[in-house]
Design an enzyme around this catalytic site. Structure first.
Site, PDB file in Angstrom:
ATOM      1  N   ARG B 119      -5.996  -3.836   2.864  1.00  0.00           N
ATOM      2  CA  ARG B 119      -5.360  -2.656   2.167  1.00  0.00           C
ATOM      3  C   ARG B 119      -4.212  -1.749   2.916  1.00  0.00           C
ATOM      4  O   ARG B 119      -3.242  -1.337   2.602  1.00  0.00           O
ATOM      5  CB  ARG B 119      -6.466  -1.608   1.601  1.00  0.00           C
ATOM      6  CG  ARG B 119      -6.145  -0.563   0.900  1.00  0.00           C
ATOM      7  CD  ARG B 119      -5.228  -0.569  -0.113  1.00  0.00           C
ATOM      8  NE  ARG B 119      -4.804   0.573  -0.713  1.00  0.00           N
ATOM      9  CZ  ARG B 119      -3.817   1.169  -0.229  1.00  0.00           C
ATOM     10  NH1 ARG B 119      -2.928   0.694   0.843  1.00  0.00           N
ATOM     11  NH2 ARG B 119      -3.287   2.280  -0.900  1.00  0.00           N
ATOM     12  N   PRO B 134      -8.774   5.373   4.184  1.00  0.00           N
ATOM     13  CA  PRO B 134      -8.755   4.012   4.049  1.00  0.00           C
ATOM     14  C   PRO B 134      -9.669   3.761   3.146  1.00  0.00           C
ATOM     15  O   PRO B 134     -10.763   4.403   2.782  1.00  0.00           O
ATOM     16  CB  PRO B 134      -9.274   3.610   5.427  1.00  0.00           C
ATOM     17  CG  PRO B 134      -9.181   4.919   6.547  1.00  0.00           C
ATOM     18  CD  PRO B 134      -9.153   6.027   5.247  1.00  0.00           C
ATOM     19  N   HIS B 135      -9.285   2.636   2.395  1.00  0.00           N
ATOM     20  CA  HIS B 135     -10.246   2.194   1.195  1.00  0.00           C
ATOM     21  C   HIS B 135      -9.899   0.826   0.557  1.00  0.00           C
ATOM     22  O   HIS B 135      -8.895   0.349   1.121  1.00  0.00           O
ATOM     23  CB  HIS B 135     -10.253   3.024  -0.104  1.00  0.00           C
ATOM     24  CG  HIS B 135      -8.938   3.216  -0.607  1.00  0.00           C
ATOM     25  ND1 HIS B 135      -8.182   4.328  -0.222  1.00  0.00           N
ATOM     26  CD2 HIS B 135      -8.062   2.340  -1.397  1.00  0.00           C
ATOM     27  CE1 HIS B 135      -6.852   4.025  -0.773  1.00  0.00           C
ATOM     28  NE2 HIS B 135      -6.800   2.951  -1.496  1.00  0.00           N
ATOM     29  N   PRO B 136     -10.806   0.008   0.227  1.00  0.00           N
ATOM     30  CA  PRO B 136     -10.527  -1.362  -0.120  1.00  0.00           C
ATOM     31  C   PRO B 136      -9.440  -1.384  -1.246  1.00  0.00           C
ATOM     32  O   PRO B 136      -9.605  -0.602  -1.857  1.00  0.00           O
ATOM     33  CB  PRO B 136     -11.766  -2.065  -0.437  1.00  0.00           C
ATOM     34  CG  PRO B 136     -12.996  -1.119  -0.133  1.00  0.00           C
ATOM     35  CD  PRO B 136     -12.311   0.322   0.094  1.00  0.00           C
TER      36      PRO B 136
END
Lengths: 564, 225, 273
Positions: B119, B134-136
C-alpha cells in the site's frame, strides 16, 4: 441428507394430495356426466312437443337464478376464474364454486342450451383441488399445483383422456411446463381417468375407423386449417358481440338468459342438431353417417355457432369445449363436402377424417393451445394414425387465429381487465411486489420556512438526495428538494442564510399513491427520468420509492422464485 | 426458531414482504399454535442455495464480530503503543512495526507487513506534520479480530515522502475488517491531527498513558461538538 | 409506516355511527382510514387460507350517489382526510376483490345480514370468517358512537392472549391512555400469569406497573366483567382454528361479546406479531 428428505417430503406430499384431488374431481365429472344423461333422457320424452322450444329458456333462466340467488356465485364462466386464481391469487377458490357451476350447467345443457360441460367441470375440479390444498394448509405455491391437478383430473375424467388433461392444464391454464407441476398433475390425471373408467367403463368416445390418407389429403389439411381458424375467429367475435349486446339489455340476468334460451329453442325446432352439448353430431360425422350436402352442412355450422354464442353470451352456464368440437367437426364436414363437389375425381379420406381434423383445428384456434387440440382429438377418437395431419392443422390454425385474435378465449376477459399475468414474467414479479413493501420511510422531512443553512446540516446527516417538504401545521406534502438541483448554491455562505427551502423546492412533482401498482410507477420513472418518487396518500407524505430499492427487491424476488 | 419479525431483519426485507413469502410458500416455515415460525437452520440453508444475503449481525447470539465503531482510545489501546521503533526507510520501519501488532499466532505477521508495504508503494500514507497512517489496501475481512491501531513512535524520523515533505516520527498502523469502519477511524484520527497543538503534544508523549489520555480528551471534545 | 384501517361504508344512519367509530379510532391511534364504498352486492377478500365472500344487504348499496358525499362529510367532521379504495382486481367483472393488506378492519357485528340483527351477542357469520382468517385485528364498534378513555386487555395466559396483550399495549402506548388488564384466574396462581407475561416480552410493562391489573381469583366471570370500565376499548384474543377448538375455547370471546357493550378489538388466530 436432511435437505433431500425435506425436498422429497414436499414432492411426495403433493403427489399424495394429487391422488386425493384426482379422485374427487373425477367423481364430480362423473356425477355431471350421469346427471346430464339422466335429465336429457327424461326431457327427451317431451322433446317432440311443440312447446319444447321453451326448454332452453327455462333451463337457462333456472341456472341463472340458481347462480345469482341461491348460491350467490357471481363468477364468470369458469376457466378464466381458474387462471386468475392461479396467476394472481395463489390458487384460492371458493368452496361453492365446486358445485355451483355443475348444477347451473346441468340445467343449461340438459334443457338444450348449446354449451359444454367441460368448463364447469374444470372449475369444480380446480375448486376441489384448492379446498383440499387448503385443508392440508398448503401455501400458495403448492396450492397452485393442487388446483391444476383438479383441473387436469376433471378434463381427464370427462373425456376419458389422461394426456389431454395434463396438456390442457399446463398449456391453457398454468402457462408453464415445469417438473414440479407436471408430476402431480399427471398423477391426478391418471387417477381421475382410472376412477372414471371404473365407474363408467373404458370407452373411446368417438371411435374412428382406419383411414387411407393420400398426399392430396395432406395438402387439403392446409385449407382446412385456415378454414377452421376463420371459424374460430368468427366464433370468438360472435361470442364477444352477443355477450356485449345482452349485457346492455335491461332486466335481471335470468330474464336475459331466458331470452337467449328462447332463441336457441326456436332454432332447435328447425335444426335439432344445435341443441345441447351436441356429441351426437360428432358421433354421426365420425361414423360417416351424416348424410347432408354442402349447403346443409354450412347452415348447420352457422346455426350451431349462433346457438353457442346465444347460450353463453346471454348468461347461460357452460363451456366452449364441446361446442367447439361440434363446430369443428361440422367445419370438417363442410370442407369435405366442398372438396367432394369441387374435385370429385380424387378419392378423399372421408368426412370422418376431415371432421376429426376440423375438431382439432377449431379447438386449437379458440383455446390457442395447439397441443391440447392434438391430444384431445387423438385420444377421443383413438386414432393415432392421423397424428401428422392433426398436428399440421392445429399448428396452422393457432397461427392464423393468433394473427387476428391476439389472446385465447379464456384470456380475453382477463386481458380486458388487465389481469392476465403469465408466470415468470416481469409483470408477474412486479404485481407481486406491493407499494408498502418497497416504501422507504427513513427520510428527512424539511419545513418550507427552513433556511438553506439548516438544510445543509440535514444533508450532511442524511444519505439521500431527495428531501420531502411538509407543511408543519397541516402536515400536507408541499414538494421535494432534489439535491442535484441546488448543489451549485448549497455551499454558498451568503445564500445559505438568505434562501429558504420553499424557494428551492420543486412543488410540481409527480407523486404516486399507495394504491398504484409498480407498473405505473415505472411508467412515471421512465417518463420523468427520476430516481425517486414521493408516495403521497391524500395529501400526506408517506415515504419515498426509489429505483434502487425496487431493483433490490426485484432481484430478491427472482432469487426466491427459483425452484428446488 | 425465528419469528417473522426476526426473519425479516435477518433477510433485510420489510415484514410485509416476508409475510407474503410465507403465504406464497417460498420460505420454509413451521406453525406452532397458529403462529408462524421460521426455523433458523432451514432459513440459512434456503438462503445459501439461492445466494441470498443474510444480515447475521442482527442475530442475538451468533454475532461474533460487532460492526459498531468503537472509540479511538479503545482500539489504540488494543493495538499497543511502542516507542523507539528503529529503521531508516519506510519499508524497514513497516516491517518492524508489523511484528509489534498484537495478532493471534495463526496470522502471519510478514503477510501483514507485505500488505502495508504494498500500500505504501502506491501512495504515501504520510499525512503530514510528521504522522503516517499505514494500512492495507483492502479491509481485512478474513481477519477474525476486532479493529486496532498500533502506534509506533520511531527512534529517529524517517522520510515517508509525505505531502508536506516532513519526516515522519509516529506511525498509526490501522487494521480493520470493513471499509466503513476503516473510514470511520481514519476520519476521527485525522480530525485530531488537524490541530497543531495535538501534534505538538503527540511529539512530547513519553508513555503509552500520555497518548491514551490525550486521545480520550480529544474524543470527548469531539463527541460534545 | 403509518398503519391503515379498512372500513366498508354503509350509507345508512347506522353506517354513519360505525364510520364515526372508525374515524375516532383512527384519530386516536394516528391510523390512516381507508374507506370502501361497495358498488356490487358481493365482494371477496383473499386471505391466506380462505376467500371470505361478503354478501352485502341492500342497505350497503342504497343511494350510491350520496354515499361518497356522506362518508366525506363524516370523515372531514372527524378531522381526518377522506381516502377511498377502488378495488383494482376483480375475480369476475362484477365481483371485486377488496385488498387485505391493512392493519385493522372495522366490522359491525354483522355485515351481511340486515341491520336489525345487530345486537349484543350476535356476531354475523361473515364477521366470524374475517376474524378467523384475517392477519389484522378486527375492530367491532358499539352500535352507537361511543368514545373510549382507556384500553382493557383480556389476558388469560395463552399464546393468543399474548397477541392481544401486544396489540392492546401498542394501542395504549400510541393513544397515551391508561391500560387495564383483565384476568380471570382459572385455578392458577398469579405467578402463572406473571410468568406468561414475562415470557411474552412484557416484563418492563409488568415491572413499571404500566397497567392496572383487574385480577379475579374467584367469582363468576360474567359478573366480574362489570369491573371493566364502560368507556374502555376492549382488546381480546380469539382462539384457534377448527370446530373442536372453537367449541372448547371459543366461549370466552363469546361471553365477553355477549356481556360487554364496549368497543372491541378482536385479535384473531391468524394475526402475526
Amino acid at each position: 441428507m436432511h435437505r433431500y428428505l425435506y425436498k422429497l417430503n414436499e414432492r411426495f406430499q403433493l403427489i399424495c394430495i394429487a391422488v386425493v384431488v384426482g379422485i374427487f374431481a373425477a367423481l364430480a365429472s362423473v356425477a355431471l356426466n350421469r346427471g346430464l344423461v339422466q335429465v336429457s333422457e327424461w326431457l327427451g320424452h317431451f322433446r317432440g312437443n311443440w312447446y319444447a322450444f321453451v326448454f332452453p329458456a327455462v333451463g337457462a333462466a333456472l341456472s341463472s337464478i340458481f347462480l345469482h340467488h341461491v348460491v350467490k356465485d357471481y363468477g364468470g364462466h369458469g376457466v378464466p376464474e381458474v387462471i386468475y386464481s392461479i396467476s394472481r391469487r395463489g390458487g384460492l377458490l371458493r368452496l361453492r364454486s365446486s358445485y355451483s357451476r355443475l348444477v347451473a350447467c346441468l340445467l343449461t345443457i340438459a334443457s338444450g342450451g348449446s354449451a359444454g360441460p367441460e368448463a364447469p367441470v374444470v372449475i369444480s375440479g380446480a375448486s376441489i383441488g384448492s379446498n383440499i390444498g387448503t385443508f392440508f394448509r398448503l401455501k400458495d405455491r403448492q396450492r397452485i399445483v393442487t388446483v391444476e391437478c383438479g383441473a387436469a383430473a376433471a378434463i381427464a375424467a370427462i373425456f376419458n383422456a389422461p394426456v389431454t388433461g395434463i396438456v390442457f392444464t399446463l398449456e391453457a391454464i398454468a402457462g408453464e411446463w415445469s417438473p414440479t407441476h407436471l408430476i402431480p398433475v399427471s398423477i391426478a390425471s391418471v387417477v381421475a381417468t382410472e376412477v372414471s373408467r371404473i365407474l363408467q367403463g373404458n370407452q373411446i368416445p368417438f371411435e374412428s375407423r382406419l383411414f387411407h390418407i393420400s398426399n392430396w389429403d395432406m395438402a387439403a389439411c392446409i385449407g382446412l386449417a385456415v378454414l377452421s381458424a376463420l371459424v374460430s375467429i368468427s366464433l370468438m367475435r360472435m361470442l364477444r358481440r352477443f355477450s356485449g349486446r345482452f349485457k346492455s339489455l335491461p332486466g335481471l340476468p335470468w330474464m336475459r338468459a331466458a331470452m337467449g334460451g328462447t332463441l336457441v329453442g326456436l332454432m332447435g325446432l328447425v335444426l335439432p342438431h344445435v341443441l345441447g352439448e351436441g356429441y351426437e353430431v360428432i358421433r354421426t360425422i365420425i361414423e360417416e353417417e351424416f348424410s347432408s350436402g354442402m349447403l346443409l352442412a354450412g347452415v348447420v355450422l352457422t346455426a350451431k355457432m349462433a346457438a353457442t354464442a346465444l347460450t353463453i353470451g346471454s348468461g347461460g352456464s357452460g363451456g366452449l369445449f364441446a361446442p367447439c368440437l361440434v363446430i369443428g367437426s361440422l367445419t370438417g364436414l363442410f370442407f369435405h363436402q366442398v372438396l367432394d363437389t369441387a374435385m370429385p375425381a380424387i378419392d378423399w379420406a372421408g368426412q370422418s377424417y376431415f371432421g376429426l381434423l376440423g375438431m382439432a383445428g377449431v379447438i386449437s384456434g379458440v383455446l390457442q393451445a395447439p397441443m391440447t387440440g392434438v391430444f384431445l382429438v387423438v385420444e377421443i377418437t383413438g386414432s393415432y394414425q392421423v397424428l401428422l395431419s392433426v398436428v399440421l392443422v392445429a399448428v396452422i390454425s393457432v397461427t392464423v387465429s393468433q394473427f387476428f385474435e391476439p389472446s385465447s378465449v379464456y384470456h380475453q376477459e382477463l386481458v380486458a381487465r388487465g389481469e392476465l399475468v403469465k408466470p415468470r414474467t416481469d409483470r408477474h414479479i412486479l404485481s407481486n411486489l406491493n407499494m408498502m413493501e418497497v416504501l422507504e420511510t427513513d427520510c428527512h422531512i424539511v419545513r418550507p420556512t427552513m433556511r438553506l443553512k439548516e438544510l445543509v446540516d440535514i444533508v450532511r446527516r442524511s444519505h439521500r438526495n431527495y428531501f420531502p417538504v411538509e407543511d408543519p401545521e397541516s402536515g400536507d406534502f408541499l414538494g421535494m428538494v432534489h439535491l442535484d438541483d441546488i448543489r451549485s448554491y448549497l455551499f454558498d455562505p451568503y445564500l445559505q442564510d438568505t434562501v429558504l427551502v420553499e424557494q428551492v423546492m420543486e412543488s410540481n412533482v409527480e407523486t404516486v399513491s399507495l394504491d398504484d401498482d409498480l407498473e405505473r410507477v415505472f411508467e412515471i420513472f421512465d417518463r420523468t427520468g427520476a430516481w425517486s418518487l414521493p408516495v403521497v396518500q391524500d395529501g400526506k407524505f408517506l415515504g419515498l420509492i426509489s429505483k434502487a430499492t425496487i431493483l433490490d427487491h426485484y432481484r430478491k424476488e427472482l432469487l426466491v422464485n427459483e425452484e428446488s | 426458531m425465528l419469528t417473522i419479525d426476526q426473519a425479516a431483519k435477518l433477510l433485510g426485507m420489510p415484514k410485509a414482504t416476508v409475510m407474503r413469502w410465507v403465504r406464497q410458500g417460498k420460505l420454509p416455515t413451521r406453525e406452532v399454535e397458529g403462529q408462524t415460525f421460521i426455523p433458523q437452520e432451514d432459513l440459512v440453508r434456503w438462503a445459501r442455495k439461492r445466494n441470498i444475503f443474510l444480515h447475521r449481525e442482527v442475530l442475538p447470539a451468533g454475532g461474533k464480530r460487532s460492526s459498531k465503531p468503537e472509540s479511538l482510545s479503545v482500539i489504540v489501546e488494543r493495538g499497543g503503543i511502542f516507542f523507539g521503533v528503529k529503521g531508516r526507510t519506510p519499508t524497514e520501519v513497516l516491517r518492524r512495526s508489523a511484528q509489534l501488532i498484537p495478532l493471534p499466532p495463526e496470522i502471519d505477521k510478514n503477510f501483514i507487513a507485505d500488505l502495508l508495504i504494498q500500500r505504501e508503494k502506491l501512495a504515501s500514507t504520510g499525512i503530514g506534520k510528521g504522522v503516517a497512517i499505514p494500512h492495507p489496501r483492502y479491509p481485512l475481512e478474513s481477519l477474525e479480530v476486532p479493529a486496532l491501531i498500533t502506534t509506533c513512535f520511531l527512534a529517529e524520523p524517517v522520510d515517508f515522502k509525505a505531502i508536506d515533505g516532513k519526516p515522519v516520527f509516529v506511525l498509526f498502523v490501522l487494521l480493520s475488517s470493513t471499509t466503513k469502519l476503516h473510514l470511520h477511524y481514519l476520519s476521527r484520527l485525522s480530525f485530531c491531527l488537524r490541530e497543531p497543538e495535538f501534534v505538538t503534544m503527540l511529539s512530547e508523549c513519553k508513555k503509552p498513558d500520555d497518548l491514551l489520555r490525550l486521545l480520550k480528551e480529544k474524543e470527548a471534545a469531539m463527541d460534545d461538538a | 409506516m403509518k398503519k391503515q384501517l379498512l372500513h366498508v361504508f354503509r350509507n345508512t344512519p347506522f353506517g354513519r355511527e360505525v364510520l364515526m367509530q372508525s374515524v375516532y379510532f383512527c384519530r386516536k391511534t394516528d391510523t390512516l382510514l381507508r374507506v370502501y364504498i361497495p358498488r356490487y352486492r358481493q365482494f371477496l377478500m383473499y386471505f391466506q387460507y380462505e376467500i371470505a365472500t361478503i354478501d352485502l344487504d341492500k342497505s350497503f348499496l342504497r343511494d350510491p350517489d350520496t354515499a361518497r358525499e356522506h362518508a366525506e362529510q363524516i370523515i372531514l367532521a372527524g378531522g381526518l382526510k377522506p381516502s377511498f379504495i377502488t378495488p383494482k382486481r376483480h375475480t369476475a367483472s362484477t365481483l371485486p376483490d377488496v385488498p387485505v393488506d391493512f392493519d385493522y378492519m372495522t366490522c359491525p357485528r354483522s355485515i351481511s345480514d340486515l341491520s336489525t340483527k345487530i345486537s349484543l351477542g350476535h356476531l354475523g357469520p361473515k364477521v366470524r370468517v374475517i376474524i378467523r382468517n384475517a392477519h389484522f385485528p378486527v375492530l367491532i364498534p358499539t352500535p352507537v358512537y361511543k368514545e373510549w378513555k382507556s384500553v382493557t386487555v383480556f389476558f388469560g395466559g395463552s399464546h393468543n392472549a399474548r397477541k392481544a396483550m401486544k396489540v392492546g399495549a401498542e394501542l395504549a402506548a400510541i393513544t397515551g391512555l391508561p391500560m387495564y388488564v383483565f384476568t380471570q384466574a382459572e385455578d392458577r396462581p398469579r405467578q402463572y400469569y406473571e410468568h406468561s407475561l414475562l415470557e411474552g416480552g412484557f416484563g418492563d410493562l409488568l415491572e413499571e406497573r404500566r397497567f392496572e391489573w383487574l385480577f379475579f381469583e374467584k367469582g363468576d366471570f360474567k359478573i366480574n366483567l362489570y369491573h371493566v370500565p364502560h368507556d374502555s376499548l376492549v382488546v381480546v384474543g380469539a382462539y384457534g382454528h377448527g370446530v373442536i377448538k372453537e367449541v372448547l375455547f371459543g366461549s370466552v370471546l363469546e361471553e365477553i361479546q355477549t356481556v360487554l357493550p364496549n368497543n372491541m378489538v378482536i385479535v384473531g388466530p391468524e394475526v402475526q406479531i
